[in-house]
Design an enzyme around this catalytic site. Structure first.
Site, mmCIF file in Angstrom:
data_model
loop_
_atom_site.group_PDB
_atom_site.id
_atom_site.type_symbol
_atom_site.label_atom_id
_atom_site.label_comp_id
_atom_site.label_asym_id
_atom_site.label_seq_id
_atom_site.Cartn_x
_atom_site.Cartn_y
_atom_site.Cartn_z
ATOM 1 N N LYS A 172 58.049 17.625 6.667
ATOM 2 C CA LYS A 172 58.509 17.305 5.340
ATOM 3 C C LYS A 172 57.276 18.463 4.705
ATOM 4 O O LYS A 172 56.162 18.017 4.356
ATOM 5 C CB LYS A 172 58.164 15.954 4.808
ATOM 6 C CG LYS A 172 58.675 15.635 3.433
ATOM 7 C CD LYS A 172 57.710 14.823 2.752
ATOM 8 C CE LYS A 172 56.622 15.497 1.952
ATOM 9 N NZ LYS A 172 57.233 16.506 0.798
ATOM 10 N N GLU A 247 44.394 16.233 8.149
ATOM 11 C CA GLU A 247 43.517 17.337 7.792
ATOM 12 C C GLU A 247 43.695 17.503 6.491
ATOM 13 O O GLU A 247 44.551 17.565 5.469
ATOM 14 C CB GLU A 247 44.468 18.652 8.277
ATOM 15 C CG GLU A 247 44.584 18.824 9.611
ATOM 16 C CD GLU A 247 43.246 19.269 10.452
ATOM 17 O OE1 GLU A 247 42.372 19.589 9.699
ATOM 18 O OE2 GLU A 247 43.209 19.352 11.446
ATOM 19 N N CYS A 281 41.566 24.687 1.452
ATOM 20 C CA CYS A 281 40.834 23.345 1.455
ATOM 21 C C CYS A 281 39.521 23.889 1.947
ATOM 22 O O CYS A 281 38.528 23.207 2.039
ATOM 23 C CB CYS A 281 41.596 22.635 2.621
ATOM 24 S SG CYS A 281 41.842 23.615 4.254
ATOM 25 N N GLU A 381 36.853 18.163 -5.433
ATOM 26 C CA GLU A 381 37.347 19.662 -4.905
ATOM 27 C C GLU A 381 37.855 20.285 -6.029
ATOM 28 O O GLU A 381 38.579 19.534 -6.932
ATOM 29 C CB GLU A 381 38.577 19.180 -3.873
ATOM 30 C CG GLU A 381 38.929 20.517 -2.990
ATOM 31 C CD GLU A 381 40.042 19.770 -2.210
ATOM 32 O OE1 GLU A 381 40.903 18.649 -2.474
ATOM 33 O OE2 GLU A 381 40.258 20.534 -1.114
HETATM 34 P P1 NAP Z 1 49.008 16.055 -1.315
HETATM 35 O O1 NAP Z 1 49.495 15.935 -2.806
HETATM 36 O O2 NAP Z 1 48.153 15.261 -0.688
HETATM 37 O O3 NAP Z 1 50.463 16.570 -0.645
HETATM 38 C C1 NAP Z 1 50.459 17.055 0.667
HETATM 39 C C2 NAP Z 1 51.926 16.551 0.965
HETATM 40 O O4 NAP Z 1 52.099 15.213 0.971
HETATM 41 C C3 NAP Z 1 53.029 17.098 0.179
HETATM 42 O O5 NAP Z 1 54.044 17.406 1.310
HETATM 43 C C4 NAP Z 1 53.252 15.999 -0.483
HETATM 44 O O6 NAP Z 1 54.723 16.032 -0.978
HETATM 45 C C5 NAP Z 1 53.179 14.856 0.314
HETATM 46 N N1 NAP Z 1 52.795 13.474 -0.285
HETATM 47 C C6 NAP Z 1 52.571 13.300 -1.418
HETATM 48 N N2 NAP Z 1 52.504 12.028 -1.716
HETATM 49 C C7 NAP Z 1 52.901 11.500 -0.485
HETATM 50 C C8 NAP Z 1 53.228 9.996 -0.408
HETATM 51 N N3 NAP Z 1 52.772 8.956 -0.941
HETATM 52 N N4 NAP Z 1 53.647 9.795 1.032
HETATM 53 C C9 NAP Z 1 53.925 11.006 1.840
HETATM 54 N N5 NAP Z 1 53.723 12.183 1.307
HETATM 55 C C10 NAP Z 1 53.225 12.423 0.505
HETATM 56 O O7 NAP Z 1 48.292 17.566 -1.176
HETATM 57 P P2 NAP Z 1 48.530 18.858 -2.042
HETATM 58 O O8 NAP Z 1 48.049 19.007 -3.325
HETATM 59 O O9 NAP Z 1 49.886 19.411 -1.812
HETATM 60 O O10 NAP Z 1 47.455 19.874 -1.152
HETATM 61 C C11 NAP Z 1 46.233 20.066 -1.426
HETATM 62 C C12 NAP Z 1 45.295 19.179 -0.809
HETATM 63 O O11 NAP Z 1 45.622 19.478 0.748
HETATM 64 C C13 NAP Z 1 43.880 19.473 -0.783
HETATM 65 O O12 NAP Z 1 43.144 18.352 -0.982
HETATM 66 C C14 NAP Z 1 43.455 20.475 0.261
HETATM 67 O O13 NAP Z 1 42.264 20.170 0.470
HETATM 68 C C15 NAP Z 1 44.235 19.546 1.278
HETATM 69 N N6 NAP Z 1 44.527 20.741 2.359
HETATM 70 C C16 NAP Z 1 43.775 20.425 3.593
HETATM 71 C C17 NAP Z 1 43.936 21.337 4.701
HETATM 72 C C18 NAP Z 1 43.162 21.062 6.026
HETATM 73 O O14 NAP Z 1 43.527 21.710 6.778
HETATM 74 N N7 NAP Z 1 42.241 20.072 6.011
HETATM 75 C C19 NAP Z 1 44.720 22.371 4.646
HETATM 76 C C20 NAP Z 1 45.275 22.698 3.436
HETATM 77 C C21 NAP Z 1 45.234 21.873 2.215
HETATM 78 P P3 NAP Z 1 55.117 16.628 -2.505
HETATM 79 O O15 NAP Z 1 54.427 18.043 -2.731
HETATM 80 O O16 NAP Z 1 56.549 17.208 -2.266
HETATM 81 O O17 NAP Z 1 54.835 15.725 -3.475
#
Ligand code: NAP
Length: 477
Positions: A172, A247, A281, A381
């Protein structure tokens, strides 16, 4: 350009016909309309993955490596198209998008080979009439939920090892950047990966996530995204005891000691801070610079960030693209405003930049001096192009400040003292440490965090454990 969901090698729409618009973050232009699926389609994707599992897991690692290598090769051949697609939906500069395609490819290529080195073990038994045999077997159907900031690499970092280990998958991607995922799905089919091995669903994230967590057929969920969503998934997976890799978010400290090579520290700082407009991240989120080198380093940082070209990612030469959406802009602006209110000094940037013909979503690379622990930027962040800087005097102060975070993903420091390099690297409570290195990510290293940055490792041989079960056979003779 493929815009539909992939289940069992069929491209499908949502049962309800519901759709989501995909926008170019630079212009708000609608570039695609994709399905908004939910639990029912996710269930079918899981069933397809389960049906494909017995055959795929029965292939030898060498046999699985053949389509995986082909996929890696197709990514080379389609590099430019994939990069342009990524820039159109994610906004990052084309040069970075090309770099991400290479990086994404490296996970597939690495895993294709590493799969061949998944070995069992024999352990000497306590009695003469027994043998103990350890087997490593694929966990089964694996799910991946991925973010928008690395639309290709965050998928292949999971897909390469999962497939190489003999798992089948439901992926997804973020609804903000689904097109890169669909393009990978197309190439996976072309590479000869059998139907049902890779399935992709987009839409109602909470509904899809809940199904992936609760469905007992899914034995593993690897999530990359925010800590807040990671917590939700961990709670939802509790009932099913779903194995997790999380992650999550980060808040990387970047330490520069008096004995650092200042040019190297500056280039590391620029790479770490401004890649993807500060939306990674492992972006440096706060800089601690020792007294003796402070003036030189900060003046150098000001000069270098002032020369960055801000604009649409598709325009050659652009180094800083748009933020992903208005919420991202609000967060950056509110952190800078909060820092100003609490005594921080904006030395460069600190405002939006108008780009002709584009949405109002570009923020100037910003240097903020004198940040303090009570400012939101010190603990939350940022995910934007803002570099807050603070002085320190003693090494112990810098380490204490660096570790004063709920996050523990990446940390950086620059020094030319060999003893200090080891001492500080060991003291930093982070999963990834860049010691004189501002770009530590690579396919063969075990990337991952501690504390609220999650658990599990992606990359190298370490990631293979995430997709394997260990079984032992106690063999009576
Ligand atoms: P996010 O809002 O947590 O979204 C990540 C994924 O989760 C997206 O596919 C999102 O779908 C989905 N999602 C959202 N709500 C959900 C729920 N209730 N149940 C299941 N899935 C759900 O994060 P983001 O804004 O896309 O990404 C930024 C974050 O990712 C930052 O905090 C960054 O640090 C972190 N990150 C971490 C790493 C690592 O390796 N540690 C790498 C890259 C990014 P939709 O977008 O379709 O809503």
């Amino acid at each position: 350009m493929q815009t539909r969901n992939l289940i069992n090698n069929q491209w499908i729409d949502a049962d309800s016909g519901a759709t989501i618009d995909v926008l170019d973050p630079a212009t708000d232009e609608r570039i695609a309309v994709i399905p908004s699926c939910g639990a029912a389609e996710t269930r079918r994707a899981i069933e397809a993955a389960a049906a494909a599992l017995p055959e795929w897991r029965s292939w030898t690692a060498e046999e699985r490596a053949v389509p995986l290598r082909r996929l890696a090769q197709l990514m080379v051949e389609h590099r430019e198209r994939l990069a342009r697609l990524m820039t159109s939906e994610q906004g990052k500069p084309l040069s970075e998008a090309r770099g991400e395609i290479d990086y994404a490819r490296s996970f597939i290529a690495w895993a294709a080979e590493e799969g061949k080195r998944v070995c069992g073990e024999t352990i000497p038994a306590s009695t003469r009439d027994k043998r103990i045999l350890v087997l490593r077997q694929p966990v089964g159907v694996a799910a991946a939920i991925t973010p928008w900031n690395f639309p290709s690499a965050m998928i292949t970092r999971k897909m390469g090892p999962a497939l190489a280990c003999g798992c089948t998958m439901v992926i997804k991607p973020s609804e903000l950047t689904p097109l890169s995922a669909f393009a990978l799905g197309e190439l996976a089919i072309e590479a000869g990966i059998p139907a049902g091995v890779v399935n992709i669903v987009t839409g109602d994230a909470p509904a899809i996530g809940a199904e992936l967590c609760a469905n007992p057929t899914v034995r593993k969920l690897s999530f990359t995204g925010s800590t807040a969503v990671g917590r939700i998934l961990m709670r939802q997976g509790a009932e099913n005891l779903t194995r997790l890799s999380l992650e999550l978010g980060g808040h990387a400290p970047f330490l520069v000691f008096d004995d650092a090579d200042v040019e190297a520290a500056l280039s590391g700082a620029m790479a770490s801070k401004f890649r993807n407009t500060g939306q990674t991240c492992i972006c440096a989120n706060r800089f601690y610079v020792q007294d003796g080198i402070y003036d030189e380093f900060v003046a150098g940082l000001e000069a270098q960030l002032g020369s960055l070209r801000v604009g649409r990612g598709v325009d050659e030469g652009v180094q800083v693209g748009p933020l992903i959406n208005d919420a991202a802009m609000d967060k950056v602006e509110s952190q800078v405003a909060d820092a100003r209110d609490k005594g921080g000094r904006v030395r460069a940037g600190g405002a939006r930049v108008a780009v002709a013909g584009c949405a109002n979503r570009f923020y100037a690379p910003t240097l903020l001096e004198g940040f303090t622990r009570d400012m939101t930027i010190a603990t939350q962040e940022t995910f934007g192009p803002v570099a807050p800087v603070q002085r320190f005097t003693h090494e112990s102060q810098a380490i204490e400040a660096a570790n004063d975070s709920e996050f523990g993903l990446a940390a950086y420091f620059y020094s030319r003292d060999a003893s200090r390099l080891m001492r500080v690297a060991e003291a930093l409570e982070y999963g990834v440490v860049g010691a004189n290195d501002g770009a530590p990510s690579t396919a063969q290293a075990p990337f991952g965090g501690v504390k609220h940055s999650g658990f599990g490792r992606e990359g190298g041989r370490y990631v293979m454990h995430e997709y394997l079960e260990t079984k032992y056979v106690s063999w009576g003779l």
